[in-house]
Design an enzyme around this catalytic site. Structure first.
Site, PDB file in Angstrom:
ATOM      1  N   ASP A   1      -6.015  70.931  62.698  1.00 37.17           N
ATOM      2  CA  ASP A   1      -5.069  71.152  63.790  1.00 37.17           C
ATOM      3  C   ASP A   1      -5.906  72.391  64.750  1.00 37.17           C
ATOM      4  O   ASP A   1      -4.951  72.916  65.665  1.00 37.17           O
ATOM      5  CB  ASP A   1      -3.585  71.713  63.551  1.00 37.17           C
ATOM      6  CG  ASP A   1      -3.633  72.501  62.059  1.00 37.17           C
ATOM      7  OD1 ASP A   1      -4.676  73.383  62.304  1.00 37.17           O
ATOM      8  OD2 ASP A   1      -2.855  72.472  61.519  1.00 37.17           O
TER       9      ASP A   1
ATOM     10  N   HIS B   1     -12.185  67.455  57.202  1.00 38.62           N
ATOM     11  CA  HIS B   1     -11.844  66.208  57.943  1.00 38.62           C
ATOM     12  C   HIS B   1     -11.763  66.242  59.493  1.00 38.62           C
ATOM     13  O   HIS B   1     -10.752  65.616  60.037  1.00 38.62           O
ATOM     14  CB  HIS B   1     -10.150  66.221  57.267  1.00 38.62           C
ATOM     15  CG  HIS B   1     -10.293  65.868  55.984  1.00 38.62           C
ATOM     16  ND1 HIS B   1      -9.077  65.898  54.894  1.00 38.62           N
ATOM     17  CD2 HIS B   1     -11.161  65.503  55.013  1.00 38.62           C
ATOM     18  CE1 HIS B   1      -9.493  65.592  53.796  1.00 38.62           C
ATOM     19  NE2 HIS B   1     -10.759  65.176  53.614  1.00 38.62           N
TER      20      HIS B   1
ATOM     21  N   CYS C   1     -16.682  59.332  70.466  1.00 36.47           N
ATOM     22  CA  CYS C   1     -17.195  57.923  70.426  1.00 36.47           C
ATOM     23  C   CYS C   1     -17.404  57.654  68.978  1.00 36.47           C
ATOM     24  O   CYS C   1     -18.496  58.653  68.585  1.00 36.47           O
ATOM     25  CB  CYS C   1     -18.185  57.707  71.536  1.00 36.47           C
ATOM     26  SG  CYS C   1     -19.046  56.248  71.257  1.00 36.47           S
TER      27      CYS C   1
ATOM     28  N   CYS D   1     -21.171  53.817  76.025  1.00 33.38           N
ATOM     29  CA  CYS D   1     -22.065  53.021  75.397  1.00 33.38           C
ATOM     30  C   CYS D   1     -20.883  51.927  75.034  1.00 33.38           C
ATOM     31  O   CYS D   1     -21.166  50.836  74.085  1.00 33.38           O
ATOM     32  CB  CYS D   1     -22.592  53.524  73.933  1.00 33.38           C
ATOM     33  SG  CYS D   1     -21.201  54.074  72.730  1.00 33.38           S
TER      34      CYS D   1
ATOM     35  N   SER E   1      -1.834  69.493  48.282  1.00 32.78           N
ATOM     36  CA  SER E   1      -1.568  68.894  47.082  1.00 32.78           C
ATOM     37  C   SER E   1      -2.811  68.613  46.094  1.00 32.78           C
ATOM     38  O   SER E   1      -2.696  68.277  45.019  1.00 32.78           O
ATOM     39  CB  SER E   1      -0.721  67.465  47.493  1.00 32.78           C
ATOM     40  OG  SER E   1      -1.677  66.805  48.285  1.00 32.78           O
TER      41      SER E   1
ATOM     42  N   ASN F   1       1.254  77.030  46.580  1.00 35.22           N
ATOM     43  CA  ASN F   1       2.203  75.758  47.253  1.00 35.22           C
ATOM     44  C   ASN F   1       3.484  75.811  46.603  1.00 35.22           C
ATOM     45  O   ASN F   1       3.856  76.019  45.390  1.00 35.22           O
ATOM     46  CB  ASN F   1       1.289  74.764  46.632  1.00 35.22           C
ATOM     47  CG  ASN F   1       1.364  73.658  47.461  1.00 35.22           C
ATOM     48  OD1 ASN F   1       0.995  73.264  48.562  1.00 35.22           O
ATOM     49  ND2 ASN F   1       1.915  72.371  47.014  1.00 35.22           N
TER      50      ASN F   1
ATOM     51  N   ASP G   1       6.853  79.653  49.247  1.00 34.10           N
ATOM     52  CA  ASP G   1       6.387  79.317  50.635  1.00 34.10           C
ATOM     53  C   ASP G   1       5.212  80.046  50.857  1.00 34.10           C
ATOM     54  O   ASP G   1       5.105  81.577  50.667  1.00 34.10           O
ATOM     55  CB  ASP G   1       7.627  79.812  51.714  1.00 34.10           C
ATOM     56  CG  ASP G   1       7.423  79.847  52.960  1.00 34.10           C
ATOM     57  OD1 ASP G   1       7.486  78.470  53.384  1.00 34.10           O
ATOM     58  OD2 ASP G   1       7.035  80.699  53.813  1.00 34.10           O
TER      59      ASP G   1
HETATM   60  P1  OAD Z   1      -0.037  67.318  51.457  1.00 36.98           P
HETATM   61  O1  OAD Z   1       0.838  66.716  52.201  1.00 36.98           O
HETATM   62  O2  OAD Z   1      -0.745  66.143  50.566  1.00 36.98           O
HETATM   63  O3  OAD Z   1       0.144  68.383  50.702  1.00 36.98           O
HETATM   64  C1  OAD Z   1       0.853  69.669  51.396  1.00 36.98           C
HETATM   65  C2  OAD Z   1       1.208  70.567  50.373  1.00 36.98           C
HETATM   66  O4  OAD Z   1       1.829  71.582  51.026  1.00 36.98           O
HETATM   67  C3  OAD Z   1       2.374  69.778  49.703  1.00 36.98           C
HETATM   68  O5  OAD Z   1       2.457  69.801  48.424  1.00 36.98           O
HETATM   69  C4  OAD Z   1       3.708  70.774  50.179  1.00 36.98           C
HETATM   70  O6  OAD Z   1       4.597  70.960  48.989  1.00 36.98           O
HETATM   71  C5  OAD Z   1       2.904  71.913  50.400  1.00 36.98           C
HETATM   72  N1  OAD Z   1       3.764  72.930  51.382  1.00 36.98           N
HETATM   73  C6  OAD Z   1       4.205  72.389  52.585  1.00 36.98           C
HETATM   74  N2  OAD Z   1       4.716  73.211  53.612  1.00 36.98           N
HETATM   75  C7  OAD Z   1       4.601  74.218  52.579  1.00 36.98           C
HETATM   76  C8  OAD Z   1       5.162  75.800  52.749  1.00 36.98           C
HETATM   77  N3  OAD Z   1       5.599  76.393  54.051  1.00 36.98           N
HETATM   78  N4  OAD Z   1       4.809  76.578  51.810  1.00 36.98           N
HETATM   79  C9  OAD Z   1       4.362  76.382  50.520  1.00 36.98           C
HETATM   80  N5  OAD Z   1       4.023  74.842  50.420  1.00 36.98           N
HETATM   81  C10 OAD Z   1       4.181  73.975  51.488  1.00 36.98           C
HETATM   82  O7  OAD Z   1      -1.440  67.682  52.393  1.00 36.98           O
HETATM   83  P2  OAD Z   1      -3.026  68.026  52.221  1.00 36.98           P
HETATM   84  O8  OAD Z   1      -3.207  68.203  50.679  1.00 36.98           O
HETATM   85  O9  OAD Z   1      -3.495  68.875  53.120  1.00 36.98           O
HETATM   86  O10 OAD Z   1      -6.694  63.592  54.967  1.00 36.98           O
HETATM   87  O11 OAD Z   1      -3.650  66.434  52.482  1.00 36.98           O
HETATM   88  C11 OAD Z   1      -5.025  66.292  52.137  1.00 36.98           C
HETATM   89  C12 OAD Z   1      -5.521  65.224  53.260  1.00 36.98           C
HETATM   90  O12 OAD Z   1      -4.530  64.118  52.994  1.00 36.98           O
HETATM   91  C13 OAD Z   1      -5.406  65.694  54.401  1.00 36.98           C
HETATM   92  O13 OAD Z   1      -6.285  66.424  54.873  1.00 36.98           O
HETATM   93  C14 OAD Z   1      -5.432  64.286  55.143  1.00 36.98           C
HETATM   94  C15 OAD Z   1      -4.438  63.516  54.137  1.00 36.98           C
HETATM   95  O14 OAD Z   1      -4.556  62.066  54.044  1.00 36.98           O
HETATM   96  C16 OAD Z   1      -7.333  62.465  55.675  1.00 36.98           C
HETATM   97  O15 OAD Z   1      -6.229  61.878  56.287  1.00 36.98           O
HETATM   98  C17 OAD Z   1      -8.502  62.259  55.258  1.00 36.98           C
HETATM   99 ZN    ZN Z   2     -20.342  56.195  72.921  1.00 36.68          ZN
END
Ligand code: OAD
Ligand code: ZN
Length: 238
Positions: free
Chosen positions: A94, A111, A119, A147, A186, A210, A227
Site C-alpha cells: 500500500d 509482495h 507489464c 509489447c 498472521s 498482533n 492493537d
Molecule cells: P493477514 O490478514 O493474514 O494477517 C493480518 C493480521 O493482522 C491478522 O492476524 C489480524 O488479526 C491482525 N490485525 C489486523 N488489524 C490489527 C490491529 N489493528 N492491531 C493488531 N493486529 C491486527 O495479513 P498478512 O499476514 O499481511 O500476499 O498476509 C500475508 C500475505 O497474505 C499478504 O502479503 C498477501 C496475502 O495473501 C499475497 O497476496 C502474495
Molecule cells: Zn510490455
C-alpha cells in the site's frame, strides 16, 4: 527492548494498515474471506481473470488513494529517523511506509506495490490512471502499449516468483539486527514468514505484535496480543 536495541528491523503485514481503512486478508471481513485470490498462472492465461482482477483493484482505488499512515507506520518512521531502524521489510503493497517517511530504498517490499502497474512481459510501468482510462474505454483489462503482454498491478500474486533482490536484502536485514518486530501479520504466507525465524536464529530478539495468535508465537521472546496503533502510538515522535 527498543531502548536496548541498536538495530531494529520491523517486518509488517496487513494488520498495520487496518486502522488506515485498508482491510487485511484473513481477519473476519478480510479480503480472502470475500474473494478468492487469483493465482498468477490464471491471470496470465485468462482475460476473464485479468478483467476480474482489475475490477477488484479499481473498486479499491478510492480506499488506497485516501489511506494515510497510521500510528504504527508513524512510530516505525520515528525510530527510523532516530537511526535505530536500518530498513523495513514489508508484505504490504500500500506504499504507506514510504508515505510515513521511509526512503523508498529502505522499504523492502516482498509482495510488490499496488499503487502502480507493470507489464508482465517487458516490465514497463504504468500508472493506475492509464489502466483505468483503458479499462473504462475497452471494458476490459488493458495490454501493454509496447509489447502487448498483460499489465498487472506491480504486486506478487500466488504462484509468481518472489523478487530476488528484495529477498536477498530482507535476509541481510534479518540476519544482522538485534531486535526483530513482526507486526500485524498472521505469519502463514511463505517464504515471507521465514524472516522472523531467520532473525531469531541469528541471535535477535523476536517480538510479535498482533491482536490474534500467529503461527510463530511459540518462538517469540515477547508476544503483544493487542492493537498495533495503541501499542506503537507512544513511539510516534517528531
Ligand atoms: P493477514 O490478514 O493474514 O494477517 C493480518 C493480521 O493482522 C491478522 O492476524 C489480524 O488479526 C491482525 N490485525 C489486523 N488489524 C490489527 C490491529 N489493528 N492491531 C493488531 N493486529 C491486527 O495479513 P498478512 O499476514 O499481511 O500476499 O498476509 C500475508 C500475505 O497474505 C499478504 O502479503 C498477501 C496475502 O495473501 C499475497 O497476496 C502474495
Ligand atoms: Zn510490455
Amino acid at each position: 527492548m527498543i531502548a536496548e536495541a541498536s538495530s531494529i528491523v520491523p517486518f509488517t503485514g496487513a494488520g498495520i494498515s487496518t486502522e488506515c481503512g485498508i482491510p487485511d486478508f484473513r481477519s473476519p471481513g478480510g479480503l480472502w474471506t470475500r474473494n478468492r485470490p487469483i493465482p498468477f498462472d490464471e491471470f496470465v492465461a485468462s482475460q476473464e481473470a485479468r478483467d476480474e482482477s482489475w475490477r477488484r483493484r479499481l473498486a479499491m482505488e478510492p480506499t488506497f488513494a485516501a489511506a494515510k499512515p497510521g500510528r504504527g507506520h508513524r512510530a516505525l518512521a520515528s525510530l527510523y529517523r532516530a537511526g535505530k531502524v536500518p530498513g523495513i521489510i514489508t508484505q504490504n503493497i500500500d506504499n504507506l511506509h514510504q508515505a510515513s517517511g521511509f526512503k523508498a530504498d529502505d522499504v523492502i517490499e516482498l509482495h510488490g506495490n499496488t499503487t502502480y502497474a507493470r507489464c508482465i512481459g517487458c516490465g514497463k510501468d504504468y500508472d493506475l490512471a492509464w489502466v483505468k482510462l483503458h479499462f473504462d474505454k475497452i471494458g476490459a483489462a488493458p495490454d501493454c502499449a509496447e509489447c502487448g503482454d498483460p499489465v498487472k498491478t506491480a504486486t506478487i500474486s500466488f504462484g509468481q516468483s518472489m523478487p530476488e533482490d528484495a529477498m536477498r536484502r530482507a535476509a541481510e536485514l534479518a540476519r544482522h539486527c538485534d531486535l526483530f518486530l513482526a507486526i500485524g501479520s498472521s505469519l502463514v504466507v511463505w517464504p515471507a514468514a521465514g524472516f522472523p525465524m531467520m532473525a531469531k536464529e541469528s541471535g535477535a530478539r523476536l517480538v510479535i505484535i498482533n491482536n490474534e495468535p500467529t503461527d510463530q508465537d511459540d518462538i517469540a521472546d515477547l508476544v503483544i496480543r493487542h492493537d498495533i496503533g495503541d501499542t506503537l502510538g507512544p513511539f510516534v515522535g517528531n
